[in-house]
Design a protein around this motif. Structure first.
Motif, PDB file in Angstrom:
ATOM      1  N   LEU A 136       0.793  -1.263   0.038  1.00  0.00           N
ATOM      2  CA  LEU A 136       0.073  -0.057  -0.079  1.00  0.00           C
ATOM      3  C   LEU A 136       0.573   1.086   0.023  1.00  0.00           C
ATOM      4  O   LEU A 136       0.662   2.255  -0.817  1.00  0.00           O
ATOM      5  N   LEU A 137       1.880   1.247   0.909  1.00  0.00           N
ATOM      6  CA  LEU A 137       2.840   2.386   0.737  1.00  0.00           C
ATOM      7  C   LEU A 137       3.399   2.612  -0.587  1.00  0.00           C
ATOM      8  O   LEU A 137       3.609   3.931  -0.906  1.00  0.00           O
ATOM      9  N   ASP A 138       3.610   1.535  -1.305  1.00  0.00           N
ATOM     10  CA  ASP A 138       4.268   1.677  -2.641  1.00  0.00           C
ATOM     11  C   ASP A 138       3.156   2.741  -3.716  1.00  0.00           C
ATOM     12  O   ASP A 138       3.745   3.326  -4.450  1.00  0.00           O
ATOM     13  N   ARG A 139       1.969   2.692  -3.324  1.00  0.00           N
ATOM     14  CA  ARG A 139       1.044   3.455  -4.386  1.00  0.00           C
ATOM     15  C   ARG A 139       0.810   4.955  -3.533  1.00  0.00           C
ATOM     16  O   ARG A 139       0.190   5.715  -4.275  1.00  0.00           O
ATOM     17  N   ALA A 140       1.623   5.274  -2.648  1.00  0.00           N
ATOM     18  CA  ALA A 140       1.619   6.621  -1.909  1.00  0.00           C
ATOM     19  C   ALA A 140       0.238   7.153  -1.653  1.00  0.00           C
ATOM     20  O   ALA A 140      -0.079   8.037  -2.104  1.00  0.00           O
ATOM     21  N   PRO A 141      -0.590   6.553  -1.054  1.00  0.00           N
ATOM     22  CA  PRO A 141      -1.977   7.263  -0.465  1.00  0.00           C
ATOM     23  C   PRO A 141      -1.574   8.160   0.243  1.00  0.00           C
ATOM     24  O   PRO A 141      -0.190   8.436   0.779  1.00  0.00           O
ATOM     25  N   VAL A 142      -2.419   9.350   0.269  1.00  0.00           N
ATOM     26  CA  VAL A 142      -2.317  10.587   1.114  1.00  0.00           C
ATOM     27  C   VAL A 142      -1.992  10.210   2.429  1.00  0.00           C
ATOM     28  O   VAL A 142      -1.415  10.954   3.398  1.00  0.00           O
ATOM     29  N   SER A 143      -2.736   8.989   3.142  1.00  0.00           N
ATOM     30  CA  SER A 143      -2.658   8.706   4.470  1.00  0.00           C
ATOM     31  C   SER A 143      -3.267   7.307   4.569  1.00  0.00           C
ATOM     32  O   SER A 143      -3.703   6.907   3.648  1.00  0.00           O
ATOM     33  N   PHE A 144      -3.054   6.638   5.825  1.00  0.00           N
ATOM     34  CA  PHE A 144      -3.791   5.563   6.264  1.00  0.00           C
ATOM     35  C   PHE A 144      -4.564   5.924   7.293  1.00  0.00           C
ATOM     36  O   PHE A 144      -4.560   6.806   8.046  1.00  0.00           O
ATOM     37  N   GLU A 145      -5.777   4.964   7.698  1.00  0.00           N
ATOM     38  CA  GLU A 145      -6.658   5.249   8.741  1.00  0.00           C
ATOM     39  C   GLU A 145      -6.507   3.961   9.640  1.00  0.00           C
ATOM     40  O   GLU A 145      -6.908   2.973   9.017  1.00  0.00           O
ATOM     41  N   LEU A 146      -6.579   4.352  11.006  1.00  0.00           N
ATOM     42  CA  LEU A 146      -6.722   3.244  11.990  1.00  0.00           C
ATOM     43  C   LEU A 146      -7.759   3.328  12.769  1.00  0.00           C
ATOM     44  O   LEU A 146      -8.089   4.543  13.324  1.00  0.00           O
ATOM     45  N   PHE A 147      -8.790   2.498  12.947  1.00  0.00           N
ATOM     46  CA  PHE A 147      -9.909   2.634  13.683  1.00  0.00           C
ATOM     47  C   PHE A 147      -9.734   1.775  15.075  1.00  0.00           C
ATOM     48  O   PHE A 147      -9.245   0.754  15.197  1.00  0.00           O
ATOM     49  N   THR A 148     -10.095   2.556  16.132  1.00  0.00           N
ATOM     50  CA  THR A 148     -10.266   2.028  17.528  1.00  0.00           C
ATOM     51  C   THR A 148     -11.532   1.474  18.172  1.00  0.00           C
ATOM     52  O   THR A 148     -11.639   1.122  19.239  1.00  0.00           O
ATOM     53  N   ALA A 149     -12.677   1.812  17.322  1.00  0.00           N
ATOM     54  CA  ALA A 149     -13.914   1.349  17.979  1.00  0.00           C
ATOM     55  C   ALA A 149     -15.128   1.459  16.775  1.00  0.00           C
ATOM     56  O   ALA A 149     -14.813   2.115  15.753  1.00  0.00           O
ATOM     57  N   ASP A 150     -15.941   0.645  17.148  1.00  0.00           N
ATOM     58  CA  ASP A 150     -17.099   0.773  16.099  1.00  0.00           C
ATOM     59  C   ASP A 150     -17.005   0.296  14.650  1.00  0.00           C
ATOM     60  O   ASP A 150     -17.652   1.058  13.781  1.00  0.00           O
TER      61      ASP A 150
END
Length: 444
Positions: A136-150
């Motif tokens: 995923l990093l190779d495709r250079a998304p602007v960011s990643f999203e990490l969820f902690t609930a729900d």
């Protein structure tokens, strides 16, 4: 000779106001010219008496494609963004399927091609399968999203250990990880204690305590892993106080949304489903604390969490308030709602640019081309006339939601022109031209 010359405007950047004419060529700001200095251009626009701002960058939006296009799609969402002066949309990964693999990210990029009216940066989700991160990093998304609930179990990082281990997967990576500050243990416990399905039960399941603990966990884990994080929308006094005390521990930024600055939980009685989202709206006291933090410069970014639903989905009967689809449109109204805060004197125009353009561009890896009116930057530009007024109206909304919680609000300014990389995409408040947006990726 320039392609376009904008004369007479007051230029607004995050660091203040200046006077000067803007020469545009090859999609970039090619020159800042002293007022009245001789220059030639194929098109000359007289913006005397108006402000010239960089296009807004919305760091938190759900364009709903693929899989949820009854709610929104790339075309409708970015059309709404253009009309609202948002020239770059950073799209969240919670579609159907969630954007969790390199292949899914590539597919999503291809879907948007030729159909977006503004530039779009894509965000990827962190799944429990951390082996997916390098590709995923190779495709250079602007960011990643990490969820902690729900969220579904495949994307849930419910403990400090889980969050810390996930952040270690980004060691040495030039990227940003967004974290929504929830707490699954509180959500689970509160739901078990109160199964009434009431608005009060919904509020109790996602209290300020959950937000504050989520913020603390995110910042401490980021400090331990030396990761760069962005804490998603906060809206409580306890959350603001926790953020203020801990923010210096890590490379961290924070956002809130316009709805959290204007509405309280009391407004559920009048607007109900239209305002239902997570985090829930808070007390007037919490809103006052959030506004004070905004005015004091403690909030880095204001984004919309644009999350529309089809009108029939919001209007359907639900057993519990928590079951109502969460979210509301916001891309088209971001600028107008922020201008209301300027009218109130809580912020000034350079603050608006800082929180809605410069900071999100820099934080999400687009800071060398977006977020400023400066030579060499993309000519994503807004002409704002303070001598005119505008009114937010449901009938004017281009999102498939077809409504806005800000319906009827008046603003003492009018967005007259929007340029995307030097091409006019809105004129006199109306969209013009075919879709010209591009997918943008994180700068290396």
């Amino acid at each position: 000779m320039f392609e376009t010359l904008i004369r007479g405007a007051t230029v607004v950047n995050a660091d203040g106001l200046s006077r000067g004419d803007i020469g545009i060529a090859a999609g970039k700001v090619a020159a800042l010219i002293a007022p009245g200095e001789a220059a030639e251009a194929g098109t000359v626009i007289n913006a005397s008496g108006s402000f010239l701002l960089p296009g807004l960058v919305d760091a938190h939006a759900h364009l709903r494609e693929p899989g949820l296009t009854q709610k929104e799609d790339f075309s409708s969402g970015t059309h709404a963004a253009a009309l609202g002066g948002v020239t770059t949309v950073l799209d969240m990964p919670t579609d159907e399927p969630w954007t969790a693999t390199s292949e899914q990210l590539a597919d999503k990029m291809a879907m948007a091609e030729g159909r977006i009216h503004v530039d779009v940066g894509l965000q990827a989700v962190v799944s429990r399968d951390l082996s997916l991160v390098p590709r995923l990093l190779d495709r250079a998304p602007v960011s990643f999203e990490l969820f902690t609930a729900d969220v579904p179990d495949a994307f849930l990082f419910a403990t400090l250990d889980a969050v810390a281990e996930a952040l270690k997967a980004f060691a040495g990576a030039e990227t940003l990880i967004g974290i929504s500050p929830g707490d699954q243990s509180i959500l689970t416990g509160a739901t078990a204690r109160d199964r009434s399905g009431s608005i009060a039960a919904f509020l109790d399941s996602r209290p300020p305590l959950a937000e504050a603990n989520g913020i603390a966990r995110a910042v401490i884990a980021a400090a331990s892993a030396e990761a760069r994080i962005h804490v998603r929308q906060i809206n409580s006094e306890l959350g603001v106080e926790t953020w203020n005390r801990l923010r210096g521990m890590a490379d961290a930024s924070v956002e809130t949304t316009p709805q959290n600055l204007f509405f309280t939980a009391d407004d559920y009685e009048a607007q109900g489903a239209n305002l239902k989202a997570s985090p829930p709206l808070r007390s007037p006291h919490d809103v006052d604390a959030l506004r004070a933090a905004l005015g004091a410069g403690l909030i880095d970014i204001v984004a919309t969490d644009h999350a529309p639903h089809a009108p029939v989905e919001k209007a359907a009967p639900y057993t519990a308030f928590a079951d109502i689809p969460g979210g509301m449109p916001g891309l088209q109204t971001l600028l107008q709602t922020m201008l209301r805060l300027v009218e109130e004197g809580l912020i000034v125009l350079p603050d608006l640019v800082r929180m809605c353009s410069t900071n999100p561009a820099e934080r999400f890896g687009l800071g060398r081309r977006k977020g400023r009116v400066a030579v060499g930057y993309d000519a994503d530009l807004l002409i704002l006339d303070p001598r005119q007024s505008s009114t937010i109206a449901n009938a004017d909304q281009l999102s498939r939601a077809g409504c806005t919680p800000f319906d009827g609000w008046k603003v003492k300014a009018r967005l007259t022109n929007v340029f995307l990389r030097g091409r006019e995409i809105v004129r006199e408040g109306r969209p013009v031209g075919a879709a010209q947006g591009k997918i943008v990726t994180r700068e290396s």
